[in-house]
Write a protein that holds these residues in place. Structure first.
Motif, PDB file in Angstrom:
ATOM      1  N   UNK A   1     -11.981 125.578  41.394  1.00 35.84           N
ATOM      2  CA  UNK A   1     -10.614 125.522  40.911  1.00 35.84           C
ATOM      3  C   UNK A   1      -9.773 124.630  41.807  1.00 35.84           C
ATOM      4  N   UNK A   2      -8.635 124.190  41.290  1.00 34.52           N
ATOM      5  CA  UNK A   2      -7.673 123.439  42.088  1.00 34.52           C
ATOM      6  C   UNK A   2      -6.780 124.434  42.820  1.00 34.52           C
ATOM      7  N   UNK A   3      -6.599 124.220  44.110  1.00 39.50           N
ATOM      8  CA  UNK A   3      -5.765 125.090  44.933  1.00 39.50           C
ATOM      9  C   UNK A   3      -4.600 124.295  45.494  1.00 39.50           C
ATOM     10  N   UNK A   4      -3.448 124.924  45.591  1.00 37.47           N
ATOM     11  CA  UNK A   4      -2.320 124.402  46.335  1.00 37.47           C
ATOM     12  C   UNK A   4      -2.424 125.039  47.719  1.00 37.47           C
ATOM     13  N   UNK A   5      -2.138 124.273  48.759  1.00 40.97           N
ATOM     14  CA  UNK A   5      -2.331 124.764  50.117  1.00 40.97           C
ATOM     15  C   UNK A   5      -1.096 124.469  50.961  1.00 40.97           C
ATOM     16  N   UNK A   6      -0.674 125.466  51.722  1.00 36.14           N
ATOM     17  CA  UNK A   6       0.419 125.305  52.679  1.00 36.14           C
ATOM     18  C   UNK A   6      -0.094 125.786  54.034  1.00 36.14           C
ATOM     19  N   UNK A   7       0.267 125.050  55.084  1.00 36.62           N
ATOM     20  CA  UNK A   7      -0.184 125.394  56.433  1.00 36.62           C
ATOM     21  C   UNK A   7       1.040 125.655  57.301  1.00 36.62           C
ATOM     22  N   UNK A   8       1.049 126.817  57.938  1.00 33.91           N
ATOM     23  CA  UNK A   8       2.096 127.183  58.896  1.00 33.91           C
ATOM     24  C   UNK A   8       1.408 127.421  60.230  1.00 33.91           C
ATOM     25  N   UNK A   9       1.438 126.428  61.096  1.00 24.32           N
ATOM     26  CA  UNK A   9       0.724 126.543  62.365  1.00 24.32           C
ATOM     27  C   UNK A   9      -0.764 126.626  62.110  1.00 24.32           C
TER      28      UNK A   9
END
Length: 172
Positions: free
Chosen positions: A135-143
């Motif tokens: 599947x396509x994932x949206x990704x956010x990185x916090x540290x």
């Protein structure tokens, strides 16, 4: 005037209201797991490391291949009546870079309608890469903490488990 039916009705409403607020905040247990599964159509799991997650079997909890093998504190929440998922993990030494994660502007996918106490609000503004597996994932990185979600939109060219081509999101 009979007060007994009113007292019973008021007590019933009070118990149901208390349960509605308390049950979602209980630690995982057989009762809350059953309610999550049957009422909210959701399930969740937690793994100390990505290596502890299953690699086959119940596909709902098999992690995407783009998650680094040394990731820790992996949490996953899935829809039991679809393919929407929330995933949170901590990065180890292996960075979140690779051929399955692009650094361009991600395609917009729908935010999954899942509830998890460990999922932050307003994460959409921090989306960086789009990662693809089945599947396509949206990704956010916090540290070192990574948040990923999918609404179940298949990655281009990805097939279903049976080997058949994936159905377009509009067909579901």
């Amino acid at each position: 005037m009979k007060r007994r039916p009113l007292v019973i009705a008021a007590a019933t409403v009070g118990v149901l209201a208390t349960a509605a607020f308390a049950l979602p905040n209980l630690p995982p247990n057989p009762l809350s797991d059953t309610i999550d599964d049957r009422v909210f159509k959701e399930k969740g799991k937690r793994f100390a490391t990505a290596a502890e997650a299953p690699t086959r079997g119940n596909q709902a909890f098999v992690l995407p291949s783009w998650i680094p093998k040394d990731a820790t504190d992996v949490r996953i929440r899935v829809r039991t009546d679809g393919n929407a998922r929330l995933i949170r993990f901590n990065l180890g030494e292996i960075p979140l870079d690779g051929p399955q994660c692009t650094a361009g502007t991600p395609h917009r996918i729908e935010d999954p309608e899942l509830g998890a106490r460990w999922w932050p609000g307003r994460i959409r503004a921090e989306v960086r890469p789009e990662c693809r597996d089945r599947f396509q994932y949206q990704v956010a990185v916090r540290g070192k903490r990574v948040y990923a979600w999918t609404d179940g939109t298949p990655s281009p060219g990805a097939g279903q488990h049976s080997g058949a081509p994936a159905a377009p999101a509009s067909a579901r």
